[in-house]
Scaffold this motif. Sequence first.
Motif, PDB file in Angstrom:
ATOM      1  N   VAL A   3       0.820  -1.207   0.000  1.00 40.55           N
ATOM      2  CA  VAL A   3       0.000   0.000   0.000  1.00 40.55           C
ATOM      3  C   VAL A   3       0.861   1.268   0.000  1.00 40.55           C
ATOM      4  CG1 VAL A   3      -1.788   1.310   1.231  1.00 40.55           C
ATOM      5  CG2 VAL A   3      -1.833  -1.195   1.279  1.00 40.55           C
ATOM      6  N   THR A   4       0.502   2.192  -0.889  1.00 42.97           N
ATOM      7  CA  THR A   4       1.033   3.542  -0.839  1.00 42.97           C
ATOM      8  C   THR A   4      -0.026   4.416  -0.187  1.00 42.97           C
ATOM      9  OG1 THR A   4       2.376   3.313  -2.836  1.00 42.97           O
ATOM     10  CG2 THR A   4       1.763   5.551  -2.190  1.00 42.97           C
ATOM     11  N   VAL A   5       0.364   5.133   0.854  1.00 39.73           N
ATOM     12  CA  VAL A   5      -0.500   6.157   1.434  1.00 39.73           C
ATOM     13  C   VAL A   5       0.000   7.476   0.867  1.00 39.73           C
ATOM     14  CG1 VAL A   5      -1.318   7.295   3.533  1.00 39.73           C
ATOM     15  CG2 VAL A   5      -0.888   4.817   3.544  1.00 39.73           C
ATOM     16  N   ALA A  80       3.359   6.602  -7.011  1.00 46.92           N
ATOM     17  CA  ALA A  80       3.027   5.485  -6.113  1.00 46.92           C
ATOM     18  C   ALA A  80       3.633   4.172  -6.596  1.00 46.92           C
ATOM     19  CB  ALA A  80       1.511   5.353  -5.997  1.00 46.92           C
ATOM     20  N   ARG A  81       4.172   3.402  -5.641  1.00 53.19           N
ATOM     21  CA  ARG A  81       4.786   2.109  -5.962  1.00 53.19           C
ATOM     22  C   ARG A  81       4.024   0.929  -5.386  1.00 53.19           C
ATOM     23  NH1 ARG A  81      10.618   3.074  -3.726  1.00 53.19           N
ATOM     24  NH2 ARG A  81       9.287   3.770  -2.042  1.00 53.19           N
ATOM     25  N   GLY A  82       3.077   1.186  -4.518  1.00 55.19           N
ATOM     26  CA  GLY A  82       2.316   0.105  -3.903  1.00 55.19           C
ATOM     27  C   GLY A  82       1.322  -0.511  -4.871  1.00 55.19           C
ATOM     28  N   THR A  83       0.913  -1.732  -4.585  1.00 60.09           N
ATOM     29  CA  THR A  83      -0.130  -2.390  -5.373  1.00 60.09           C
ATOM     30  C   THR A  83      -1.457  -1.671  -5.180  1.00 60.09           C
ATOM     31  OG1 THR A  83       1.010  -4.496  -5.095  1.00 60.09           O
ATOM     32  CG2 THR A  83      -1.303  -4.602  -5.778  1.00 60.09           C
ATOM     33  N   PHE A  84      -1.677  -1.179  -3.949  1.00 59.01           N
ATOM     34  CA  PHE A  84      -2.882  -0.428  -3.606  1.00 59.01           C
ATOM     35  C   PHE A  84      -2.484   0.981  -3.209  1.00 59.01           C
ATOM     36  CE2 PHE A  84      -4.058  -4.826  -3.014  1.00 59.01           C
ATOM     37  CZ  PHE A  84      -5.346  -4.890  -3.530  1.00 59.01           C
ATOM     38  N   LEU A  85      -3.446   1.900  -3.323  1.00 57.26           N
ATOM     39  CA  LEU A  85      -3.202   3.299  -3.026  1.00 57.26           C
ATOM     40  C   LEU A  85      -4.385   3.869  -2.256  1.00 57.26           C
ATOM     41  CD1 LEU A  85      -1.629   6.023  -3.601  1.00 57.26           C
ATOM     42  CD2 LEU A  85      -2.998   6.184  -5.686  1.00 57.26           C
ATOM     43  N   LEU A 103      -7.572  -2.855   3.182  1.00 54.38           N
ATOM     44  CA  LEU A 103      -6.825  -3.794   2.347  1.00 54.38           C
ATOM     45  C   LEU A 103      -7.473  -5.173   2.360  1.00 54.38           C
ATOM     46  CD1 LEU A 103      -4.354  -4.321   0.573  1.00 54.38           C
ATOM     47  CD2 LEU A 103      -3.069  -4.788   2.671  1.00 54.38           C
ATOM     48  N   LYS A 104      -7.858  -5.628   3.524  1.00 51.04           N
ATOM     49  CA  LYS A 104      -8.511  -6.938   3.649  1.00 51.04           C
ATOM     50  C   LYS A 104      -9.789  -6.980   2.817  1.00 51.04           C
ATOM     51  CE  LYS A 104     -10.461 -10.143   6.979  1.00 51.04           C
ATOM     52  NZ  LYS A 104     -11.012 -10.320   8.302  1.00 51.04           N
ATOM     53  N   GLN A 105     -10.589  -5.932   2.886  1.00 60.24           N
ATOM     54  CA  GLN A 105     -11.828  -5.876   2.104  1.00 60.24           C
ATOM     55  C   GLN A 105     -11.538  -5.855   0.603  1.00 60.24           C
ATOM     56  OE1 GLN A 105     -15.076  -6.097   3.233  1.00 60.24           O
ATOM     57  NE2 GLN A 105     -13.982  -6.668   5.090  1.00 60.24           N
ATOM     58  N   ALA A 106     -10.542  -5.102   0.197  1.00 56.93           N
ATOM     59  CA  ALA A 106     -10.204  -5.019  -1.223  1.00 56.93           C
ATOM     60  C   ALA A 106      -9.753  -6.367  -1.768  1.00 56.93           C
ATOM     61  CB  ALA A 106      -9.119  -3.971  -1.449  1.00 56.93           C
ATOM     62  N   GLY A 164      -7.795   1.742  -3.327  1.00 55.51           N
ATOM     63  CA  GLY A 164      -8.001   1.060  -4.597  1.00 55.51           C
ATOM     64  C   GLY A 164      -6.684   0.605  -5.183  1.00 55.51           C
ATOM     65  N   ARG A 165      -6.780  -0.220  -6.196  1.00 56.63           N
ATOM     66  CA  ARG A 165      -5.569  -0.665  -6.883  1.00 56.63           C
ATOM     67  C   ARG A 165      -4.905   0.539  -7.559  1.00 56.63           C
ATOM     68  NH1 ARG A 165      -4.414  -5.777  -6.979  1.00 56.63           N
ATOM     69  NH2 ARG A 165      -5.994  -7.255  -6.289  1.00 56.63           N
ATOM     70  N   THR A 166      -3.604   0.649  -7.384  1.00 56.46           N
ATOM     71  CA  THR A 166      -2.865   1.785  -7.934  1.00 56.46           C
ATOM     72  C   THR A 166      -3.051   1.888  -9.434  1.00 56.46           C
ATOM     73  OG1 THR A 166      -1.262   1.614  -6.145  1.00 56.46           O
ATOM     74  CG2 THR A 166      -0.571   2.835  -8.094  1.00 56.46           C
ATOM     75  N   GLU A 167      -3.073   0.764 -10.119  1.00 54.23           N
ATOM     76  CA  GLU A 167      -3.240   0.792 -11.578  1.00 54.23           C
ATOM     77  C   GLU A 167      -4.568   1.450 -11.972  1.00 54.23           C
ATOM     78  OE1 GLU A 167      -4.953  -3.682 -12.400  1.00 54.23           O
ATOM     79  OE2 GLU A 167      -2.913  -3.478 -11.627  1.00 54.23           O
ATOM     80  N   LEU A 168      -5.599   1.285 -11.144  1.00 49.89           N
ATOM     81  CA  LEU A 168      -6.881   1.922 -11.436  1.00 49.89           C
ATOM     82  C   LEU A 168      -6.849   3.411 -11.140  1.00 49.89           C
ATOM     83  CD1 LEU A 168      -9.264  -0.858 -10.133  1.00 49.89           C
ATOM     84  CD2 LEU A 168      -8.676  -0.322 -12.500  1.00 49.89           C
ATOM     85  N   TRP A 169      -6.193   3.802 -10.029  1.00 51.63           N
ATOM     86  CA  TRP A 169      -6.039   5.234  -9.742  1.00 51.63           C
ATOM     87  C   TRP A 169      -5.308   5.902 -10.908  1.00 51.63           C
ATOM     88  CZ3 TRP A 169      -8.746   7.805  -6.407  1.00 51.63           C
ATOM     89  CH2 TRP A 169      -9.129   7.249  -5.180  1.00 51.63           C
ATOM     90  N   LYS A 170      -4.315   5.219 -11.468  1.00 49.73           N
ATOM     91  CA  LYS A 170      -3.547   5.808 -12.569  1.00 49.73           C
ATOM     92  C   LYS A 170      -4.419   5.977 -13.811  1.00 49.73           C
ATOM     93  CE  LYS A 170       0.908   4.499 -10.826  1.00 49.73           C
ATOM     94  NZ  LYS A 170       2.283   4.240 -11.079  1.00 49.73           N
ATOM     95  N   LYS A 171      -5.393   5.095 -14.007  1.00 47.28           N
ATOM     96  CA  LYS A 171      -6.312   5.236 -15.144  1.00 47.28           C
ATOM     97  C   LYS A 171      -7.331   6.343 -14.898  1.00 47.28           C
ATOM     98  CE  LYS A 171      -6.033   0.485 -16.756  1.00 47.28           C
ATOM     99  NZ  LYS A 171      -6.716  -0.799 -16.877  1.00 47.28           N
ATOM    100  N   VAL A 172      -7.822   6.452 -13.654  1.00 48.57           N
ATOM    101  CA  VAL A 172      -8.836   7.445 -13.312  1.00 48.57           C
ATOM    102  C   VAL A 172      -8.232   8.839 -13.225  1.00 48.57           C
ATOM    103  CG1 VAL A 172     -10.469   8.184 -11.519  1.00 48.57           C
ATOM    104  CG2 VAL A 172     -10.282   5.754 -12.106  1.00 48.57           C
TER     105      VAL A 172
END
Length: 178
Positions: A3-5, A80-85, A103-106, A164-172
């Motif tokens: 996770v990246t905060v 961000a380098r984490g899988t989640f952000l 994270l657990k819920q995601a 959320g997944r970092t890859e999705l934040w990067k798309k949004v």
Amino acid sequence: MKVTVAMPCFNGEKFLRQAIDSVLCQTEKDIELLVCDDGSTDSSVKIVEEYTRKDSRVCLVQHLMNQGIGKARQTLVEQARGTFLCFLSVDDLFFPQSVEVLLKQAVEHEGCFVFSDYEIIDGAGVKVQDFVVPRFVSWEDFVVGLVFTARQSRMFVNLNTVLGRTELWKKVGFDVGL
């Protein structure tokens, strides 16, 4: 890293230490704290630099001139380098289990984005209001909850509770004009 905060910062010295400490004391330890200082004129940069020397999970990115919250958030997403952000504002705090629970819920629900209830506290740390958010919302309602109602200061989903997944934040991405 899981996770990246991401923490945008502009002249946040008053609450910055508390916000950073609330990230570093998370029960989920596999995190990075990425702070984007957006041209602060107070001691914000010095405070973050102190933390970077003490904890390798803390990283500082700087805008030499203020470019606005949208650009600061977009810079954080790009770095961000984490899988989640997830995000945390300098004047907000996480509960110690916030990142772990999200994270657990995601992971369990393979959700694109997960979010939680939250509390509003005043400058003295006194709870002013509880916000209970819906358990599930459509993508359209999620975006409306983050964007349109934020402009009216009536958010039902607070960005500081979204993971959320970092890859999705990067798309949004973020509106850099904000």
